[in-house]
Design an enzyme around this catalytic site. Structure first.
Site, mmCIF file in Angstrom:
data_model
loop_
_atom_site.group_PDB
_atom_site.id
_atom_site.type_symbol
_atom_site.label_atom_id
_atom_site.label_comp_id
_atom_site.label_asym_id
_atom_site.label_seq_id
_atom_site.Cartn_x
_atom_site.Cartn_y
_atom_site.Cartn_z
ATOM 1 N N LYS A 35 58.405 -17.294 34.422
ATOM 2 C CA LYS A 35 59.832 -17.548 34.663
ATOM 3 C C LYS A 35 60.364 -18.558 33.640
ATOM 4 C CE LYS A 35 58.564 -20.969 38.190
ATOM 5 N NZ LYS A 35 58.252 -21.121 39.615
ATOM 6 N N TYR A 252 72.079 -46.592 19.375
ATOM 7 C CA TYR A 252 73.196 -46.806 20.285
ATOM 8 C C TYR A 252 72.843 -47.834 21.355
ATOM 9 C CZ TYR A 252 75.569 -42.628 18.498
ATOM 10 O OH TYR A 252 76.198 -41.712 17.709
HETATM 11 C C1 LIG Z 1 56.888 -21.279 39.784
HETATM 12 C C2 LIG Z 1 56.067 -20.711 40.861
HETATM 13 C C3 LIG Z 1 54.672 -20.709 40.764
HETATM 14 C C4 LIG Z 1 53.931 -21.412 39.636
HETATM 15 O O1 LIG Z 1 53.900 -22.809 39.885
HETATM 16 P P1 LIG Z 1 53.118 -23.815 38.909
HETATM 17 O O2 LIG Z 1 53.209 -25.120 39.594
HETATM 18 O O3 LIG Z 1 53.852 -23.798 37.614
HETATM 19 O O4 LIG Z 1 51.748 -23.293 38.787
HETATM 20 C C5 LIG Z 1 53.963 -20.065 41.754
HETATM 21 N N1 LIG Z 1 54.587 -19.474 42.810
HETATM 22 C C6 LIG Z 1 55.924 -19.484 42.943
HETATM 23 C C7 LIG Z 1 56.549 -18.837 44.119
HETATM 24 C C8 LIG Z 1 56.708 -20.095 41.984
HETATM 25 O O5 LIG Z 1 58.037 -20.111 42.125
#
Ligand SMILES: *Cc1c(COP(=O)(O)O)cnc(C)c1O
Length: 360
Positions: A35, A252
């Site tokens: 994702k 800054y």
């Molecule tokens: C993002 C996600 C994961 C992966 O999580 P990590 O902490 O990056 O390993 C697994 N299951 C779901 C439902 C997620 O949304």
């Protein structure tokens, strides 16, 4: 000439981390989570690095369509499920598996006109109170989905709120087991943290994300100590050097003042590249491969670094913001955030280069 900043994605490091996740949960179906544009690495790059995964999981339907267009024919899991009935149709036509976490999503499946064959991951709310059904609603939804001819297969899933803490998944697992009792379906529970430290939660399918990108899912500690390799390097160069005398300020707000004469370097990297603006003076950075620290406030296009440990540095010298010498987790920790956020925040304007040692 383009600005000297660039990010490099390492396909071999991705393969290595994927193999490590497999080693930790042998024989389980492995969903590589891609994702958020492959955690900032580029969706196509993630699909290439994790080509040996059993399936790819994400939340964006346009991303799923891209995976199909670019030739990923394996399973694809939509982690937030459908956002409207059109997504359900896309799932049917593109063979996408759907998380179902909400009553509306059950209704959309029930209302499907054309015959379909969709794999469903029914989500239980084990204590995060974000997505998922509570105990009774979960069992009821299971019954309704199990009757649907358009649902080809049902898996029970949950997502842990605290798998990164010692024993943090225990209560959630107890609740999940109680809700799932007697339901004839495979189980998927584990994110990266649970993949690494809760073998009892490996179930039938694991869903590692951040560990595959070489960052730690834990609040402290070191991804390298877990056997993981960094998959993203953010690099730039010095574009100026300043000699400060005692009392001179930097950047800054003049938040940093030299307590003695010192040389500082100006790096072509700022918050508009995705570097965290809230990184304080002292955040680790490497110049010519030597670790040093930032000084002053991070600006839109620039940040400044102490050249004390790198006396040979001059305009044009190489700077690593994170990667091999400076773990992304160390920059995240200094900035009060997590490696996940830094990867995902990598800006569009930073050219992404891909490194691979395999013969095609
Ligand atoms: C993002 C996600 C994961 C992966 O999580 P990590 O902490 O990056 O390993 C697994 N299951 C779901 C439902 C997620 O949304």
């Amino acid at each position: 000439m383009p600005r000297p900043i660039r990010a490099t994605v390492s396909i071999p490091a991705m393969r290595h981390n994927l193999a490590l996740a497999r080693e930790r949960a042998p024989g389980r179906f492995l969903w590589a989570v891609v994702k958020a544009n492959g955690y900032g690495h580029g969706l196509a790059n993630a699909a290439r690095g994790f080509a040996a995964a059993d399936g790819l999981a994400l939340v964006e339907f346009d991303g799923a369509a891209q995976l199909r267009r670019e030739g990923w024919s394996g399973p694809v899991l939509m982690l937030e499920g459908a956002f409207d009935p059109v997504d359900v149709s896309q799932a049917a036509s593109e063979r996408l598996s759907l998380v179902v976490h909400e009553a509306r999503q059950v209704e959309w499946l029930e209302a499907l006109a054309a015959p379909a064959s969709i794999e469903v991951f029914l989500k239980f709310n084990s204590g995060m109170n974000r997505l998922g059904f509570g105990h009774d609603a979960f069992r009821e939804a299971f019954g309704r989905l199990a009757r649907l001819p358009s649902v080809s297969r049902l898996t029970l899933m949950t997502h842990f709120a605290n798998a990164d803490l010692d024993g943090g998944a225990d209560e959630a697992m107890r609740r999940f087991e109680a809700a799932a009792e007697g339901l004839p379906a495979p189980r998927s529970l584990a994110n990266s943290a649970a993949t690494l430290q809760v073998p009892g939660a490996h179930g039938d399918a694991i869903r590692p994300g951040v560990m595959l990108y070489g960052a730690t899912p834990f609040g402290d500690g070191d991804a390298r100590a877990l056997g993981l390799r960094p998959t993203m390097r953010l690099e730039s160069r010095l574009i100026a050097v300043q000699e400060l005398t005692t009392g001179d300020a930097v950047g800054y707000g003049s938040t940093f003042r030299a307590s003695q004469p010192m040389r500082i370097g100006v790096v072509a990297c700022g918050y508009a590249d995705g570097y965290p603006r809230h990184a304080p003076s002292g955040t680790p950075v490497a110049v010519d491969g030597v670790r040093t620290a930032t000084v002053g406030r991070v600006a839109m296009d620039m940040l400044m670094v102490d050249l004390g440990p790198a006396p040979g540095a001059r305009p044009g010298s190489a700077v690593e913001l994170w990667g091999e010498v400076v773990p992304i987790d160390a920059v995240a920790r200094a900035s009060g955030t997590i490696g996940y956020e830094l990867m995902c925040a990598l800006a569009q304007r930073v050219p992404l280069r891909v490194e691979d040692d395999a013969t095609p």
